[in-house]
Design a protein around this motif. Sequence first.
Motif, mmCIF file in Angstrom:
data_model
loop_
_atom_site.group_PDB
_atom_site.id
_atom_site.type_symbol
_atom_site.label_atom_id
_atom_site.label_comp_id
_atom_site.label_asym_id
_atom_site.label_seq_id
_atom_site.Cartn_x
_atom_site.Cartn_y
_atom_site.Cartn_z
ATOM 1 N N ILE A 22 0.834 -1.206 0.000
ATOM 2 C CA ILE A 22 0.000 0.000 0.000
ATOM 3 C C ILE A 22 0.870 1.257 0.000
ATOM 4 O O ILE A 22 0.573 2.233 -0.706
ATOM 5 C CB ILE A 22 -0.991 -0.029 1.183
ATOM 6 C CG1 ILE A 22 -2.073 -1.085 0.901
ATOM 7 C CG2 ILE A 22 -1.602 1.337 1.434
ATOM 8 C CD1 ILE A 22 -3.017 -1.369 2.047
ATOM 9 N N ASN A 23 1.959 1.234 0.738
ATOM 10 C CA ASN A 23 2.874 2.384 0.725
ATOM 11 C C ASN A 23 3.506 2.582 -0.644
ATOM 12 O O ASN A 23 3.691 3.717 -1.091
ATOM 13 C CB ASN A 23 3.940 2.247 1.807
ATOM 14 C CG ASN A 23 3.380 2.510 3.181
ATOM 15 O OD1 ASN A 23 2.424 3.257 3.342
ATOM 16 N ND2 ASN A 23 3.977 1.902 4.190
ATOM 17 N N VAL A 24 3.834 1.495 -1.315
ATOM 18 C CA VAL A 24 4.345 1.592 -2.690
ATOM 19 C C VAL A 24 3.270 2.206 -3.583
ATOM 20 O O VAL A 24 3.544 3.084 -4.403
ATOM 21 C CB VAL A 24 4.788 0.201 -3.216
ATOM 22 C CG1 VAL A 24 5.007 0.218 -4.722
ATOM 23 C CG2 VAL A 24 6.055 -0.255 -2.504
ATOM 24 N N ALA A 25 2.021 1.744 -3.421
ATOM 25 C CA ALA A 25 0.930 2.277 -4.229
ATOM 26 C C ALA A 25 0.744 3.777 -3.983
ATOM 27 O O ALA A 25 0.533 4.551 -4.936
ATOM 28 C CB ALA A 25 -0.368 1.533 -3.915
ATOM 29 N N ILE A 26 0.836 4.201 -2.728
ATOM 30 C CA ILE A 26 0.696 5.630 -2.410
ATOM 31 C C ILE A 26 1.828 6.426 -3.056
ATOM 32 O O ILE A 26 1.599 7.489 -3.643
ATOM 33 C CB ILE A 26 0.651 5.851 -0.883
ATOM 34 C CG1 ILE A 26 -0.665 5.313 -0.311
ATOM 35 C CG2 ILE A 26 0.834 7.322 -0.533
ATOM 36 C CD1 ILE A 26 -0.729 5.267 1.210
ATOM 37 N N SER A 27 3.037 5.915 -2.972
ATOM 38 C CA SER A 27 4.183 6.607 -3.585
ATOM 39 C C SER A 27 4.033 6.685 -5.098
ATOM 40 O O SER A 27 4.285 7.728 -5.709
ATOM 41 C CB SER A 27 5.488 5.898 -3.230
ATOM 42 O OG SER A 27 5.711 5.959 -1.848
ATOM 43 N N LEU A 28 3.623 5.591 -5.710
ATOM 44 C CA LEU A 28 3.419 5.591 -7.164
ATOM 45 C C LEU A 28 2.285 6.543 -7.558
ATOM 46 O O LEU A 28 2.354 7.210 -8.588
ATOM 47 C CB LEU A 28 3.121 4.179 -7.666
ATOM 48 C CG LEU A 28 4.290 3.188 -7.616
ATOM 49 C CD1 LEU A 28 3.822 1.797 -8.022
ATOM 50 C CD2 LEU A 28 5.432 3.657 -8.506
ATOM 51 N N ALA A 29 1.258 6.618 -6.744
ATOM 52 C CA ALA A 29 0.157 7.540 -7.025
ATOM 53 C C ALA A 29 0.644 8.982 -6.949
ATOM 54 O O ALA A 29 0.230 9.823 -7.763
ATOM 55 C CB ALA A 29 -0.984 7.302 -6.050
ATOM 56 N N ALA A 30 1.523 9.268 -5.998
ATOM 57 C CA ALA A 30 2.073 10.623 -5.896
ATOM 58 C C ALA A 30 2.874 10.965 -7.148
ATOM 59 O O ALA A 30 2.754 12.071 -7.693
ATOM 60 C CB ALA A 30 2.944 10.742 -4.649
ATOM 61 N N VAL A 31 3.663 10.011 -7.618
ATOM 62 C CA VAL A 31 4.434 10.241 -8.841
ATOM 63 C C VAL A 31 3.490 10.364 -10.037
ATOM 64 O O VAL A 31 3.712 11.179 -10.937
ATOM 65 C CB VAL A 31 5.473 9.107 -9.048
ATOM 66 C CG1 VAL A 31 6.171 9.252 -10.383
ATOM 67 C CG2 VAL A 31 6.485 9.113 -7.911
ATOM 68 N N THR A 32 2.416 9.584 -10.021
ATOM 69 C CA THR A 32 1.432 9.657 -11.103
ATOM 70 C C THR A 32 0.840 11.056 -11.198
ATOM 71 O O THR A 32 0.653 11.597 -12.292
ATOM 72 C CB THR A 32 0.294 8.634 -10.870
ATOM 73 O OG1 THR A 32 0.844 7.329 -10.925
ATOM 74 C CG2 THR A 32 -0.792 8.760 -11.915
ATOM 75 N N SER A 33 0.528 11.647 -10.059
ATOM 76 C CA SER A 33 -0.065 12.989 -10.085
ATOM 77 C C SER A 33 0.920 14.020 -10.636
ATOM 78 O O SER A 33 0.510 15.011 -11.223
ATOM 79 C CB SER A 33 -0.561 13.397 -8.711
ATOM 80 O OG SER A 33 0.520 13.599 -7.841
#
Length: 186
Positions: free
Chosen positions: A146-157
């Motif tokens: 989930i932390n990886v997903a949050i980090s990837l989502a931040a980069v996605t934005s």
Amino acid sequence: MSHEHAPHDEAIEHAARAGDPLSRWVAVFTAILAAIAGLLHYEEGVLQTQALLFKNEAVLLQSKTSDEWNLYQAESSKGHMMEIAAGLSGHEKQGYYRDQISKYENRKKDISAKAHEMEQQVAEANLQSGHKEHPQHMFGQALALINVAISLAAVTSLTGSRKLFVVAACSGAVGIGVSIAAILHI
């Protein structure tokens, strides 16, 4: 007084202000995952505490079990001393020593039964600790995903990459799946 933001907080705020739908989805996705991560951290901590309590109980019981076996050994030594004394004494003292030997043998049986019961309690406490450790480790794995997903989502934005958002969503989904499996193991 200044307020510091985590790196992904700024990305979420930027995504929320941006007009494109992907940015909004990323912001909502990240907020949901952050809330889930908070709950998982809590449950992981509870399980870790419970596992440690059971492990501590096992250690204390093991210590008491060792004490019982030491007492058993002492009674056995006393019984052997009485056997030697019986062998070396005259016929008039034989009855006394045989009674003492019998007394020590009876005590050994009681102590042995208690020690075996305590050994079972140690095994049960260790088993209960293990039952708590497994889902706790699974929650840790889920949190990492989930932390990886949050980090990837931040980069996605920041990048606007829909492919990266799919990877973030997959990581988040797998993390949620692992956490559900952990809940089922509790």
